[in-house]
Design a protein around this motif. Sequence first.
Motif, short mmCIF file in Angstrom:
data_model
loop_
_atom_site.label_atom_id
_atom_site.label_comp_id
_atom_site.label_asym_id
_atom_site.label_seq_id
_atom_site.Cartn_x
_atom_site.Cartn_y
_atom_site.Cartn_z
N GLU A 1 54.85 47.14 59.71
CA GLU A 1 54.60 46.39 60.77
C GLU A 1 55.68 45.23 60.43
O GLU A 1 55.80 44.29 61.04
CB GLU A 1 53.98 45.97 61.88
CG GLU A 1 54.02 45.67 63.14
CD GLU A 1 53.61 43.91 63.05
OE1 GLU A 1 54.68 43.28 62.78
OE2 GLU A 1 52.73 43.25 61.92
N ALA A 2 54.16 44.88 59.41
CA ALA A 2 54.30 43.19 58.94
C ALA A 2 55.67 43.32 57.86
O ALA A 2 56.53 41.87 58.39
CB ALA A 2 53.03 42.99 58.48
N ALA B 1 54.80 36.40 58.08
CA ALA B 1 54.99 37.99 57.82
C ALA B 1 54.91 38.89 56.50
O ALA B 1 54.40 39.92 56.56
CB ALA B 1 56.49 38.60 58.47
N TYR B 2 55.16 38.26 55.75
CA TYR B 2 55.44 39.42 54.27
C TYR B 2 54.13 39.01 53.35
O TYR B 2 53.70 39.94 53.10
CB TYR B 2 56.57 37.85 53.40
CG TYR B 2 56.78 38.95 51.92
CD1 TYR B 2 57.34 39.87 51.86
CD2 TYR B 2 55.94 37.99 50.58
CE1 TYR B 2 57.94 40.70 50.78
CE2 TYR B 2 56.18 38.10 49.72
CZ TYR B 2 56.67 39.48 49.57
OH TYR B 2 57.20 40.15 48.57
N ALA C 1 59.32 40.77 58.77
CA ALA C 1 59.81 39.76 58.13
C ALA C 1 60.97 39.84 57.54
O ALA C 1 61.52 39.44 56.85
CB ALA C 1 58.46 39.83 56.30
N ALA C 2 61.40 41.16 57.10
CA ALA C 2 63.12 41.96 57.04
C ALA C 2 63.64 41.26 57.79
O ALA C 2 65.17 40.49 57.78
CB ALA C 2 62.66 43.44 56.97
N ALA D 1 47.66 33.19 61.15
CA ALA D 1 48.76 32.24 60.80
C ALA D 1 49.80 32.67 61.22
O ALA D 1 51.16 32.24 61.65
CB ALA D 1 49.49 31.68 59.53
N ARG D 2 50.22 34.44 62.06
CA ARG D 2 51.94 34.78 62.09
C ARG D 2 51.61 34.11 63.74
O ARG D 2 53.17 34.11 64.68
CB ARG D 2 51.98 36.57 62.14
CG ARG D 2 51.82 36.71 60.55
CD ARG D 2 51.45 38.29 60.82
NE ARG D 2 53.56 38.76 61.13
CZ ARG D 2 53.55 40.13 61.96
NH1 ARG D 2 52.41 40.51 61.32
NH2 ARG D 2 54.82 40.77 62.01
N ARG D 3 50.10 34.31 64.53
CA ARG D 3 50.42 33.88 65.74
C ARG D 3 51.15 32.78 66.10
O ARG D 3 51.82 31.63 67.10
CB ARG D 3 49.46 33.85 66.25
CG ARG D 3 49.04 35.66 66.53
CD ARG D 3 47.33 35.94 66.39
NE ARG D 3 47.27 36.85 66.91
CZ ARG D 3 45.89 38.08 68.15
NH1 ARG D 3 45.73 36.28 69.24
NH2 ARG D 3 45.92 39.00 68.38
N LEU D 4 50.05 31.54 65.13
CA LEU D 4 51.43 30.17 65.10
C LEU D 4 52.52 29.93 65.06
O LEU D 4 52.80 29.31 65.38
CB LEU D 4 50.34 29.29 64.68
CG LEU D 4 48.35 29.51 65.46
CD1 LEU D 4 47.58 28.73 64.48
CD2 LEU D 4 48.94 28.47 66.42
#
Length: 554
Positions: free
Chosen positions: A128-129, A110-111, A133-134, A99-102
């Motif tokens: 990292e994630a 990210a969260y 997100a921040a 999902a993050r890659r897309l």
Amino acid sequence: MRRLLAGVLFLASLAAQADRVATLPPAWQGRLQPVPELDLQGAEPAARDAIRAARAALDQLLARPDTPPDRLATAWGRLAALYQLTGIDRGARLAWDNARRLEPRRFRWAYYAGYHALERGALDRAAEALAAAARLKPDYPPLALQRGRLALALGRLDEAERFLRQAADHPGLRAAALYYLGQLALLRHRPQRAVQVLEEALRLAPEADGVHYALAQAWRALGDRARARAHLARFHHRKAPDYRDPLVAELDAALHSARARFRLGMEAIRRGDYATAAARFREGLRQEPDNLHARVSLARTLYLSGHPKEAERMLRKVAARPHAPVLARFLLAVLAEARGDTEAARKGYEAVLARDPRHPGAHYQLANLLMRSGRFDAAAREYEQALAADPRITPARLLAVIARRRAGAPERTLAARLEALHREAPDDAHLTLALVRLRVLAHDPAVRDPARALALANALAPAHPSPPNIAALALAAAADGQYETAARLQRQVIDLLAWQAPPPVLARARARLAAYQAHRLPEEPPFPENDPLFAPPPLDVTAVFRDYPAARPY
């Protein structure tokens, strides 16, 4: 009704095997990570069903290289949520990553990836994630709580305190933030401070017995063993204070909400597993008892799983409510017709149309009732209104013409209408068959056109070589003077019918053969009243309950 739309509610089943999720198509290789079929033995049945359905939906999306990334990311996110809630960490990690890659700039992916990693103790991945997100949405209040928890787990106490103090400024997060600040105070050997913040946390969240354990440690450090024992006695499950996190609440809803249960019911319907579908709708209705649309769907699954009386009772209860879905009244009318109570059925269909004047199913079923009772003008009007409401109700095309004929409409009018319908739907075999018969057997010489009939039949029979269509070709050949050919074709019809047709149908076929052998046309009207091809189809209640579309199934 079998042809009346495969609708929103009961569609063709999804593929059970989601191969493209485990072995990505070439267009997605290198862009995403495959997620193999993972062991679901320990998962509850509802979770297994949900995961299989989510993988099947992804399989369909991955089949197209042009699927929009946001749509595909949402599907990966749903699968990730289900894996996470089921405790299948590898599947959740891979799916969140996809999902993050897309959608690398979408905060929620990210969260969620960071939250999942933190819950599982994968601190480097969490760092990292959550940092990503921040950068995307630094002002999301629960993010401060998660980053504070992470910093505390990593031993970065100053950083943890900064984030947790930020979180404590928000009422929905304060109890949880104070709980972790109390633990931080214990790590700094400040038991008095720990007691202060932990007691406030306990006042805000008295059900959080994990706070008692931390307080027991603080009082022991202060030398008050009696208070330490009292708090320890109230510690059972190490439950931390709850906190308000809209995204985490959405995550939990992927499996445990009423809507999630309804979605699982829909997937079971698509598989034809109506008993499971009924169980899932019952579960959802325990959370949303006033969801009348879901109650109608439950009634349908009850009927299809062999409980027609219970289905009818539920439909009656729904129909009695002031703002009941019109579908409940429609299905009750269908059940009345199936019992032979045509008057109740007629009134039921008319009541539906009073609420929804463009309800295609009510128009169509009412037309069939009127046709069977000899009210042909009214039947024709209802068929035409059914078609106007939904042109995909294909049987209504021909039945409207037949009803007009039974009501006395001139053959010239019928011929013009059938020709127009044939131009609109040249692949409709029933329309073509009717037009062939009218062009051969019409009483009006101006309507008879053997050459047109033969051209139509020559196209129809090879494409759809059923007994009625071969019989139409035999009739057209006879009208063209080719009686030997007509007799040969009619013998084929009889051979095809001999092992399955009822005696009246077989008798008509033999009478036609005798006419061709005598070098004459059969003496029958274009649309015989005793021919099922030119009459309303028998009511199939199962098909209606299974196939009729629900604009809103829950």
